[in-house]
Design a protein around this motif. Structure first.
Motif, PDB file in Angstrom:
ATOM      1  N   THR A 144      33.218 -14.378 -75.226  1.00 48.60           N
ATOM      2  CA  THR A 144      32.758 -14.471 -73.834  1.00 48.60           C
ATOM      3  C   THR A 144      33.938 -14.694 -72.891  1.00 48.60           C
ATOM      4  OG1 THR A 144      30.617 -15.314 -74.559  1.00 48.60           O
ATOM      5  CG2 THR A 144      31.225 -15.726 -72.267  1.00 48.60           C
ATOM      6  N   PHE A 145      34.890 -15.539 -73.302  1.00 44.00           N
ATOM      7  CA  PHE A 145      36.094 -15.751 -72.486  1.00 44.00           C
ATOM      8  C   PHE A 145      36.808 -14.423 -72.250  1.00 44.00           C
ATOM      9  CE2 PHE A 145      40.725 -16.163 -72.529  1.00 44.00           C
ATOM     10  CZ  PHE A 145      40.910 -16.801 -71.314  1.00 44.00           C
ATOM     11  N   TYR A 146      37.031 -13.649 -73.318  1.00 43.09           N
ATOM     12  CA  TYR A 146      37.724 -12.373 -73.160  1.00 43.09           C
ATOM     13  C   TYR A 146      36.919 -11.391 -72.316  1.00 43.09           C
ATOM     14  CZ  TYR A 146      41.463 -13.636 -76.384  1.00 43.09           C
ATOM     15  OH  TYR A 146      42.545 -14.225 -76.974  1.00 43.09           O
ATOM     16  N   ALA A 147      35.603 -11.397 -72.442  1.00 48.74           N
ATOM     17  CA  ALA A 147      34.770 -10.510 -71.623  1.00 48.74           C
ATOM     18  C   ALA A 147      34.964 -10.830 -70.143  1.00 48.74           C
ATOM     19  CB  ALA A 147      33.301 -10.643 -72.022  1.00 48.74           C
ATOM     20  N   TRP A 148      34.938 -12.111 -69.793  1.00 48.35           N
ATOM     21  CA  TRP A 148      35.147 -12.504 -68.391  1.00 48.35           C
ATOM     22  C   TRP A 148      36.572 -12.207 -67.942  1.00 48.35           C
ATOM     23  CZ3 TRP A 148      31.600 -12.918 -65.018  1.00 48.35           C
ATOM     24  CH2 TRP A 148      30.316 -13.322 -65.380  1.00 48.35           C
ATOM     25  N   GLN A 149      37.552 -12.485 -68.801  1.00 46.84           N
ATOM     26  CA  GLN A 149      38.946 -12.242 -68.427  1.00 46.84           C
ATOM     27  C   GLN A 149      39.193 -10.752 -68.166  1.00 46.84           C
ATOM     28  OE1 GLN A 149      42.177 -12.468 -71.403  1.00 46.84           O
ATOM     29  NE2 GLN A 149      43.092 -14.040 -70.069  1.00 46.84           N
ATOM     30  N   ARG A 182      36.990  -8.374 -67.502  1.00 51.77           N
ATOM     31  CA  ARG A 182      36.236  -7.859 -66.357  1.00 51.77           C
ATOM     32  C   ARG A 182      36.994  -8.146 -65.064  1.00 51.77           C
ATOM     33  NH1 ARG A 182      30.395  -6.709 -66.942  1.00 51.77           N
ATOM     34  NH2 ARG A 182      30.055  -6.532 -69.186  1.00 51.77           N
ATOM     35  N   ARG A 183      37.709  -9.246 -65.022  1.00 53.56           N
ATOM     36  CA  ARG A 183      38.518  -9.541 -63.830  1.00 53.56           C
ATOM     37  C   ARG A 183      39.639  -8.527 -63.672  1.00 53.56           C
ATOM     38  NH1 ARG A 183      37.569 -15.480 -65.238  1.00 53.56           N
ATOM     39  NH2 ARG A 183      36.215 -16.154 -63.544  1.00 53.56           N
ATOM     40  N   THR A 228      43.003 -17.080 -65.331  1.00 52.84           N
ATOM     41  CA  THR A 228      42.587 -17.251 -66.728  1.00 52.84           C
ATOM     42  C   THR A 228      43.766 -17.624 -67.625  1.00 52.84           C
ATOM     43  OG1 THR A 228      42.825 -14.914 -67.359  1.00 52.84           O
ATOM     44  CG2 THR A 228      40.675 -15.612 -66.425  1.00 52.84           C
ATOM     45  N   ARG A 261      37.369 -25.869 -70.719  1.00 52.77           N
ATOM     46  CA  ARG A 261      37.188 -24.415 -70.825  1.00 52.77           C
ATOM     47  C   ARG A 261      38.433 -23.770 -71.424  1.00 52.77           C
ATOM     48  NH1 ARG A 261      39.308 -21.165 -66.565  1.00 52.77           N
ATOM     49  NH2 ARG A 261      40.537 -22.418 -65.120  1.00 52.77           N
TER      50      ARG A 261
END
Length: 156
Positions: A22-27, A29-30, A42, A133
């Protein structure tokens, strides 16, 4: 350059694996949305990225400046970073530090929908837990190269 492969295998919990994914997905997407400041956030303030060509960026300010300079390259294309084969190794002495490794594929889609593929890379990160986080302390990106096949065995 030969890719090092860790010789040990350690199982992590499903919760930790999902948290890292999930962290990588958010990172990503940014970065794919060209949210340069959001992407830089991040990383730790003194975070470091070593790019495949050897260029090193230290700290968020250098990351942001490097990304801003590259923006013209991304005009009129949609970029997507795809990660797979994620390995996670918790630090034996520090439960707030994780060593991760994964393969990445980058696609670029133009306005007509034509997709092009960029070279593949192997990425090694150090993630830390800061204020509850995950955040990236360091990243080393290595362009994938062919591995020489093993030499044939000689029989006499």
């Amino acid at each position: 350059m030969t890719q090092a492969v860790q010789a040990t295998y350690k199982q992590v919990t499903g919760d930790l694996y999902a948290e890292v994914q999930t962290f990588y997905a958010w990172q990503m997407r940014r970065v794919d949305a060209l949210d340069i400041e959001g992407f830089a956030q991040t990383f730790t303030e003194d975070g470091e990225v070593v790019h495949a060509g050897g260029q090193r960026q230290r700290g968020r300010a250098e990351m942001v400046a490097g990304m801003r300079a590259a923006l013209p390259r991304y005009q009129d294309i949609a970029v997507r970073h795809w990660f797979d084969h994620l390995l996670i190794e918790p630090d034996a002495d520090d439960p707030d530090t994780l060593y991760t490794s994964y393969y990445t594929l980058v696609t670029q889609t133009d306005r007509e929908g034509k997709v092009s593929f960029q070279p593949t890379f192997t990425v090694a990160d150090v993630l830390i837990r800061q204020d509850g986080r995950l955040i990236t302390r360091s990243r080393v990106i290595t362009k994938d190269t062919p591995v020489a096949p093993p030499a044939p065995e000689l029989s006499f």
